[in-house]
Design an enzyme around this catalytic site. Structure first.
Site, short mmCIF file in Angstrom:
data_model
loop_
_atom_site.label_atom_id
_atom_site.label_comp_id
_atom_site.label_asym_id
_atom_site.label_seq_id
_atom_site.Cartn_x
_atom_site.Cartn_y
_atom_site.Cartn_z
N HIS A 63 1.17 2.75 -67.11
CA HIS A 63 0.68 2.17 -65.85
C HIS A 63 0.81 3.13 -64.68
O HIS A 63 0.25 2.89 -63.61
CB HIS A 63 1.45 0.88 -65.54
CG HIS A 63 0.58 -0.20 -64.98
ND1 HIS A 63 -0.48 0.06 -64.15
CD2 HIS A 63 0.61 -1.55 -65.13
CE1 HIS A 63 -1.06 -1.08 -63.80
NE2 HIS A 63 -0.43 -2.06 -64.38
N ASP A 72 -4.83 2.18 -64.79
CA ASP A 72 -4.80 0.83 -64.22
C ASP A 72 -5.29 -0.18 -65.25
O ASP A 72 -6.03 0.15 -66.20
CB ASP A 72 -5.69 0.76 -62.98
CG ASP A 72 -5.17 1.64 -61.86
OD1 ASP A 72 -3.94 1.84 -61.79
OD2 ASP A 72 -5.99 2.14 -61.06
#
Length: 453
Positions: free
Chosen positions: A425, A429
């Site tokens: 992450h 995204d």
């Protein structure tokens, strides 16, 4: 006589240390030139070390699981003659021998460890005195003794004949022990002997009454974490410790893709049999150019993300020693048959230990598949320093609503497969991961697009 010190050579670019996977010799063993003496692991590749000289092993660096630095001593071998080279050293056996104790020290030890004869005779006299009955007491005039109390009968001693003996053959006893069954609780047959049928009856009764044991009891086992298993543990721990994972799962209809795969296999000739994996890899490689953040590596120490143009696809492969990840170089440039050939070759090399170090490193994206064991969904762990890993799951058949061609719908049996993707992450995204898998899904569900350049 001379001693030859064999130092661990440089067995890989940028490698500072290696782990002993197996040490094939021990002090006192005789070795010949070019004989295998140890297996060393680095970067998930195992390298065989061979002795450069013949002689007798006098010292080894350690045992399986020990890590030693490049250039440090691996083994010391005592040879018959002088050995040329920097590693040769004169025989220092005398220098390492323990000094002989002085005569006074030997006598002192003997005096301490050998009991005094007088002490032995005194101890023997004490034992004899304790064993002899006490002398009779001197008779004295006493009053008439009181009447003796009524004796209470003592309980009969338990003898061997009073204990019920369990009669059973060794085979029955072993089976009962494996099942954790006390034979004293089993009702024997007419002859008083417990047979297998009596055990079956006892087990059946226990199952009906809910008292049957869940299974045999195994002894505890201690397994040293070394070699490939240690590398896997270290890499997985580092990945979970440093990478904030998230996983996205999507369901794909692979009915048409499976139909295409069967058609291609029917006329494949001498080409390798196609599995689902080459088709999935093709879909991934066709989608990657629009999502370069997926095919990337993150150097978190330097704070740099490298988005790779070529797809060097890691292929998680289960071996007897643990999970290995051979790499398909330039997967985007290969067709279905070339991918199938490379998948089979690399999998075999990983399992038989012949994979080269260059074939086990440098991946930019990894696919992990458990095949028929794939489950409904998976949350695979990222192969650090990559930023994504893709996991296809098991194909299942379920009824689905499909268009009937007349504006309505009908129920039809379809083949469905979930595809999971875990991403870093810090780099990827959630929207990017979902969009990427949706694009892959479109190709999977319209397989004709896979064959179009």
């Amino acid at each position: 006589m001379a001693r030859f010190t064999f130092n661990l050579p440089d067995i890989g670019e940028g490698i500072a240390e290696a782990e002993i996977v197996a040490m094939h010799v021990k002090p006192g063993d005789t070795v010949s030139e070019d004989q295998q003496i140890a297996d060393m692991m680095t970067d998930k590749a195992t390298v065989e070390m061979e002795s450069p000289v013949s002689g007798t092993v006098v010292e080894v660096a350690g045992e399986a699981g020990d890590v030693i630095a490049i250039g440090s001593m691996l083994v010391v071998i005592e040879t018959e003659g002088e050995v040329a080279g920097d590693d040769a050293a004169p025989n220092e056996g005398a220098a390492h021998a323990a000094p002989a104790p002085k005569s006074g020290e030997v006598e002192s030890r003997i005096e301490v460890e050998t009991p005094d004869p007088s002490d032995v005779s005194d101890a023997a006299a004490a034992v004899a005195e304790a064993a002899s009955p006490p002398p009779p007491a001197e008779a004295k005039p006493t009053a008439a003794p009181p009447p003796a109390p009524t004796p209470v009968p003592a309980p009969a001693p338990v003898t061997k004949s009073s204990v019920t003996k369990v009669l059973a053959t060794p085979a029955v006893r072993k089976r009962a022990a494996d099942l954790a069954i006390d034979l004293a609780e089993v009702r024997p047959g007419e002859e008083g002997r417990i047979r297998h049928s009596d055990l079956d009856a006892f087990i059946s009764y226990g199952a009906k009454s809910g008292h049957a044991p869940a299974g045999p009891t195994r002894a505890d086992e201690t397994v040293k974490v070394i070699g490939l298993r240690r590398r896997i543990a270290e890499n997985m721990a580092a990945a979970k410790r440093t990478i904030p994972h998230f996983t996205y799962v999507e369901e794909c209809d692979v009915t048409e893709l499976e139909r295409l795969r069967e058609q291609l296999n029917t006329g494949r000739g001498d080409k390798p049999k196609l599995t689902m994996l080459p088709l999935l890899i093709t879909a991934i490689c066709k989608t990657i150019p629009d999502f370069p953040m997926i095919n990337a590596r993150y150097d978190d120490e330097a704070g740099v993300v490298t988005r790779h143009g070529a797809v060097h696809l890691g292929m998680a492969t289960q071996t007897d020693g643990g999970l290995m990840v051979p790499v398909i170089r330039d997967a985007q440039a290969k067709n279905l048959w070339q991918l199938a050939t490379e998948i089979r070759r690399l999998a075999e090399a990983a399992r038989d230990g012949s994979a080269k170090s260059s074939e086990l490193s440098g991946s930019t994206l990894t696919v992990t598949s458990l095949g028929p064991l794939g489950g409904v969904a998976t949350t695979p762990v990222i192969n650090r320093p990559e930023v994504a890993i893709i996991g296809p799951n098991r194909i299942v058949e379920r009824p689905m609503f499909v268009p009937d061609g007349a504006g309505g719908e009908r129920v039809e049996k379809r083949k469905l497969m979930n595809v999971s993707i875990s991403c870093d992450h810090r780099v990827v995204d959630g929207w990017d991961a979902a969009s990427f898998i949706q694009a892959v899904k479109k190709l999977i569900e319209t397989p004709a697009l896979l064959l179009v350049n």
